[in-house]
Design a protein around this motif. Structure first.
Motif, short mmCIF file in Angstrom:
data_model
loop_
_atom_site.label_atom_id
_atom_site.label_comp_id
_atom_site.label_asym_id
_atom_site.label_seq_id
_atom_site.Cartn_x
_atom_site.Cartn_y
_atom_site.Cartn_z
N UNK A 104 45.47 97.73 50.22
CA UNK A 104 46.10 96.66 49.45
C UNK A 104 45.62 96.63 48.01
N UNK A 105 44.32 96.84 47.79
CA UNK A 105 43.75 96.63 46.47
C UNK A 105 43.60 97.90 45.65
N UNK A 106 43.18 98.99 46.25
CA UNK A 106 42.83 100.18 45.48
C UNK A 106 44.01 101.13 45.30
N UNK A 107 44.62 101.53 46.40
CA UNK A 107 45.74 102.48 46.34
C UNK A 107 46.90 101.94 47.18
N UNK A 108 47.60 100.92 46.71
CA UNK A 108 48.66 100.30 47.52
C UNK A 108 49.81 101.24 47.84
N UNK A 109 50.19 102.10 46.89
CA UNK A 109 51.30 103.03 47.17
C UNK A 109 50.93 104.03 48.26
N UNK A 110 49.77 104.62 48.14
CA UNK A 110 49.30 105.56 49.16
C UNK A 110 49.10 104.85 50.50
N UNK A 111 48.59 103.61 50.44
CA UNK A 111 48.38 102.87 51.67
C UNK A 111 49.67 102.58 52.41
N UNK A 112 50.72 102.18 51.67
CA UNK A 112 52.00 101.87 52.31
C UNK A 112 52.70 103.12 52.83
N UNK A 113 52.61 104.23 52.08
CA UNK A 113 53.36 105.42 52.44
C UNK A 113 52.64 106.31 53.47
N UNK A 114 51.32 106.32 53.44
CA UNK A 114 50.58 107.25 54.29
C UNK A 114 49.70 106.52 55.32
N UNK A 115 48.83 105.64 54.84
CA UNK A 115 47.83 105.05 55.72
C UNK A 115 48.45 104.08 56.73
N UNK A 116 49.40 103.27 56.28
CA UNK A 116 50.02 102.31 57.20
C UNK A 116 50.77 103.00 58.33
N UNK A 117 51.58 104.06 58.08
CA UNK A 117 52.21 104.76 59.21
C UNK A 117 51.20 105.38 60.17
N UNK A 118 50.08 105.87 59.65
CA UNK A 118 49.05 106.44 60.52
C UNK A 118 48.46 105.36 61.42
N UNK A 119 48.21 104.19 60.85
CA UNK A 119 47.66 103.09 61.64
C UNK A 119 48.65 102.64 62.70
N UNK A 120 49.93 102.56 62.35
CA UNK A 120 50.94 102.19 63.34
C UNK A 120 51.04 103.23 64.44
N UNK A 121 50.81 104.49 64.10
CA UNK A 121 50.80 105.54 65.11
C UNK A 121 49.64 105.37 66.08
N UNK A 122 48.48 104.98 65.56
CA UNK A 122 47.31 104.76 66.42
C UNK A 122 47.55 103.59 67.38
N UNK B 117 38.26 96.48 57.77
CA UNK B 117 38.40 95.67 56.55
C UNK B 117 38.33 96.56 55.31
N UNK B 118 37.47 97.58 55.34
CA UNK B 118 37.42 98.51 54.23
C UNK B 118 38.74 99.26 54.05
N UNK B 119 39.35 99.69 55.17
CA UNK B 119 40.64 100.36 55.08
C UNK B 119 41.72 99.41 54.58
N UNK B 120 41.63 98.13 54.97
CA UNK B 120 42.60 97.15 54.47
C UNK B 120 42.47 96.94 52.97
N UNK B 121 41.23 96.89 52.48
CA UNK B 121 41.01 96.77 51.03
C UNK B 121 41.57 97.99 50.30
N UNK B 122 41.34 99.16 50.88
CA UNK B 122 41.85 100.40 50.29
C UNK B 122 43.38 100.37 50.22
#
Length: 313
Positions: free
Chosen positions: A118-136, A111-116
């Motif tokens: 969507x709310x805090x760094x949406x551009x970084x989350x979409x470009x970096x964090x989301x692909x990493x999560x999909x890889x996991x 949930x903390x990663x989801x807040x990060x």
């Protein structure tokens, strides 16, 4: 001549419209038939699996005469003894303990990663964090188990001077496995909160964190709970990754550092060593029936969480 040409034109248009309606009707009927057949096939498959597992699992009680109460509450598992003892309570307890531990670790992180994202760094989350999560998500469970076996188990052994195969190792491996599921579902739920609610909270003088905590998380609570339950459902039914790091002993654990066994590990380790139709084999099918029932329980919890009445509250 012009009147005749207009008439022919209108009749041509009428024929085209009529043929189009027929084609559209045919496509609609065909689509409905295909969808109905697929839905009916899915229902038949689910009912068939349920009937097959139930018929095998209930044989332990109605054919072999094992008491349901003793089967669920007996702490000793000795199916090859004289007399044979079929106590699956250590397996049930191990499944619930490792699932709960994994959820307690993965839920706040996810949930903390989801807040990060969507709310805090949406551009970084979409470009970096989301692909990493999909890889996991795409990593096979055996890889998680092997990583836990080669890295986590030796680390626990060296740090705490224990065997290493333990409830803690299983919980950490499962937490890593269900973290992408919880993060993805929670992120979608948080992103679905209307922006007007955030703007209204900020306009009333709330800080950004107060808005996230009191408005965004409150509004997305059913979705976050759904994410946690989905993660727990996956963790409860995981077999290979857990089996590689928990030690697979039927003794009740006294701490997080003790080895345990789960329903899935007990089934996978012993099913190939039994003869079809024997009480030992039927007892393993009864354990599989318990897993199926727990899956139904998780589905019911998801349905309850997703009801409109709870969401409106």
């Amino acid at each position: 001549m012009s009147h005749r040409s207009d008439t022919e034109r209108q009749s041509g248009i009428a024929r085209k419209m009529l043929s189009y309606n027929k084609r559209q009707w045919t496509e609609n009927v065909t689509g409905k038939v295909i969808a109905t057949v697929c839905a009916a096939l899915l229902i038949v498959v689910v009912l068939s699996i349920t009937y097959f597992i139930a018929s095998k699992g209930l044989s332990t009680f109605f054919v072999n005469g094992v008491s349901i109460t003793e089967f669920l509450t007996q702490i000793k598992w000795d199916p090859e003894g004289e007399p044979a003892i079929y106590g699956v309570f250590p397996f049930i307890l191990g499944s619930f303990l490792v699932t709960t531990l994994a959820a307690l670790i993965a839920a706040p992180l996810g949930i903390g990663a989801a807040i990060f994202m969507v709310e805090l760094f949406p551009n970084f989350g979409k470009k970096v964090l989301k692909p990493v999560i999909e890889l996991l998500v795409g990593i096979p469970s055996v890889v998680y188990g092997y990583v836990g076996l080669t890295l986590l188990v030796p680390f626990i052994r060296e740090q705490f001077d224990v065997l290493g195969f333990s409830l803690l190792a299983g919980g950490l491996v499962l937490a890593l496995m269900i973290l992408p599921t919880i993060t993805s579902v929670a992120a979608d739920s948080i992103a679905a909160v209307p922006q007007d609610l955030r703007n209204a909270s900020l306009a009333l003088g709330a800080t950004r964190w107060q808005t996230i905590w009191n408005v965004v998380l409150h509004s997305s609570l059913p979705g976050c709970l759904t994410a946690i339950v989905l993660g727990m459902a996956r963790a409860f039914g995981e077999a290979l990754a857990v089996q590689m790091v928990i030690g697979n002993t039927t003794k009740l654990p006294g701490s997080l550092l003790d080895p345990i066994s789960t329903l899935t590990s007990g089934i996978t380790l012993n099913m190939g060593n039994t003869i079809q139709g024997t009480p030992y084999n039927n007892a393993l099918w009864s354990m599989a029936l318990l897993l199926l029932l727990m899956s139904f329980v998780f589905i019911m919890i998801l349905r309850i969480i997703g009801r409109k009445g709870l969401v409106n509250k």
